[in-house]
Design a protein around this motif. Structure first.
Motif, PDB file in Angstrom:
ATOM      1  N   ARG A  82      13.469 -30.109  22.227  1.00  0.00           N
ATOM      2  CA  ARG A  82      12.524 -31.241  22.370  1.00  0.00           C
ATOM      3  C   ARG A  82      11.337 -30.634  21.474  1.00  0.00           C
ATOM      4  O   ARG A  82      10.196 -30.970  22.195  1.00  0.00           O
ATOM      5  CB  ARG A  82      12.199 -31.550  23.795  1.00  0.00           C
ATOM      6  CG  ARG A  82      13.496 -32.036  24.638  1.00  0.00           C
ATOM      7  CD  ARG A  82      13.701 -33.527  24.262  1.00  0.00           C
ATOM      8  NE  ARG A  82      14.389 -34.015  25.137  1.00  0.00           N
ATOM      9  CZ  ARG A  82      15.619 -34.637  24.808  1.00  0.00           C
ATOM     10  NH1 ARG A  82      15.831 -34.528  23.349  1.00  0.00           N
ATOM     11  NH2 ARG A  82      16.273 -35.176  25.315  1.00  0.00           N
ATOM     12  N   CYS A  83      11.402 -29.802  20.468  1.00  0.00           N
ATOM     13  CA  CYS A  83      10.504 -29.260  19.826  1.00  0.00           C
ATOM     14  C   CYS A  83      10.541 -28.924  18.306  1.00  0.00           C
ATOM     15  O   CYS A  83      11.972 -28.733  18.077  1.00  0.00           O
ATOM     16  CB  CYS A  83       9.976 -27.960  20.395  1.00  0.00           C
ATOM     17  SG  CYS A  83       8.796 -27.068  19.741  1.00  0.00           S
ATOM     18  N   VAL A  84       9.814 -29.286  17.451  1.00  0.00           N
ATOM     19  CA  VAL A  84      10.097 -28.975  16.071  1.00  0.00           C
ATOM     20  C   VAL A  84       8.637 -28.612  15.443  1.00  0.00           C
ATOM     21  O   VAL A  84       7.621 -28.796  15.746  1.00  0.00           O
ATOM     22  CB  VAL A  84      10.388 -30.286  15.072  1.00  0.00           C
ATOM     23  CG1 VAL A  84      10.333 -29.929  13.578  1.00  0.00           C
ATOM     24  CG2 VAL A  84      11.797 -30.947  15.793  1.00  0.00           C
ATOM     25  N   PRO A  85       8.799 -27.107  14.785  1.00  0.00           N
ATOM     26  CA  PRO A  85       7.700 -26.539  14.542  1.00  0.00           C
ATOM     27  C   PRO A  85       6.916 -27.284  13.367  1.00  0.00           C
ATOM     28  O   PRO A  85       7.376 -28.136  12.517  1.00  0.00           O
ATOM     29  CB  PRO A  85       8.242 -25.029  13.857  1.00  0.00           C
ATOM     30  CG  PRO A  85       9.449 -25.168  14.523  1.00  0.00           C
ATOM     31  CD  PRO A  85      10.061 -26.458  14.769  1.00  0.00           C
ATOM     32  N   PRO A  86       5.640 -27.241  13.473  1.00  0.00           N
ATOM     33  CA  PRO A  86       4.769 -27.998  12.398  1.00  0.00           C
ATOM     34  C   PRO A  86       4.939 -27.435  10.913  1.00  0.00           C
ATOM     35  O   PRO A  86       5.400 -26.207  10.741  1.00  0.00           O
ATOM     36  CB  PRO A  86       3.222 -27.570  12.845  1.00  0.00           C
ATOM     37  CG  PRO A  86       3.233 -26.457  13.628  1.00  0.00           C
ATOM     38  CD  PRO A  86       4.718 -26.190  14.184  1.00  0.00           C
ATOM     39  N   GLY A  87       4.824 -28.167   9.951  1.00  0.00           N
ATOM     40  CA  GLY A  87       5.030 -27.869   8.676  1.00  0.00           C
ATOM     41  C   GLY A  87       6.502 -27.968   8.336  1.00  0.00           C
ATOM     42  O   GLY A  87       7.350 -28.354   8.866  1.00  0.00           O
ATOM     43  N   THR A  88       6.647 -27.588   7.094  1.00  0.00           N
ATOM     44  CA  THR A  88       8.033 -27.623   6.208  1.00  0.00           C
ATOM     45  C   THR A  88       8.612 -26.249   6.281  1.00  0.00           C
ATOM     46  O   THR A  88       9.909 -26.086   5.909  1.00  0.00           O
ATOM     47  CB  THR A  88       7.736 -28.135   4.933  1.00  0.00           C
ATOM     48  OG1 THR A  88       6.858 -27.338   4.138  1.00  0.00           O
ATOM     49  CG2 THR A  88       6.916 -29.463   4.982  1.00  0.00           C
ATOM     50  N   TYR A  89       7.877 -25.304   6.671  1.00  0.00           N
ATOM     51  CA  TYR A  89       8.497 -23.971   6.656  1.00  0.00           C
ATOM     52  C   TYR A  89       7.698 -23.116   7.605  1.00  0.00           C
ATOM     53  O   TYR A  89       6.661 -23.189   7.802  1.00  0.00           O
ATOM     54  CB  TYR A  89       8.292 -23.330   5.172  1.00  0.00           C
ATOM     55  CG  TYR A  89       8.928 -21.868   5.206  1.00  0.00           C
ATOM     56  CD1 TYR A  89      10.595 -21.949   5.060  1.00  0.00           C
ATOM     57  CD2 TYR A  89       8.481 -20.812   4.931  1.00  0.00           C
ATOM     58  CE1 TYR A  89      11.042 -20.470   5.013  1.00  0.00           C
ATOM     59  CE2 TYR A  89       8.764 -19.544   4.936  1.00  0.00           C
ATOM     60  CZ  TYR A  89      10.262 -19.375   4.899  1.00  0.00           C
ATOM     61  OH  TYR A  89      10.837 -18.217   4.643  1.00  0.00           O
TER      62      TYR A  89
END
Length: 111
Positions: A82-89
């Protein structure tokens, strides 16, 4: 009315339009969802529902050359954590579950 008066009125009208285009977040200190720029500055990275995972992963995987596997594993991780880190990398430390989920070989499972 003379030409200079018309030019002055036109300039005044442009200034008024520019002033009204200012985001409500800038004026009132709150985000009402009207400004696209204001929404892109804020990235919600945790507490996702399953319906929000595809959009978050679409952004996360937007700059990779391997979009299909990135999307597959990102969504799998998002559904579980239930989480995705911010940014693309990088920035995985923001989501411990996402960061600590490993493959059988010990490598990172989540992109």
């Amino acid at each position: 009315m003379g030409r200079s008066t018309h030019a002055l009125l036109f300039l005044l009208l442009l200034l008024c339009c520019a002033a009204m285009a200012v985001s409500t977040k800038d004026v009132f200190g709150e985000d009402t969802g009207l400004s696209l720029v204001a929404r892109k500055e804020h990235h919600k990275h945790s507490g996702f529902s399953e319906g929000e995972c595809p959009d978050a992963c679409q952004f996360r995987c937007s700059k990779t050359a391997y979009k299909k596997p990135c999307m597959f594993f990102c969504q799998k991780c998002c559904f579980k954590c239930r989480c995705v880190p911010p940014g693309t990398y990088a920035h995985k430390e923001v989501c411990p579950c996402y960061n600590n989920w490993k493959t059988k070989r010990g490598g990172p499972k989540c992109p």
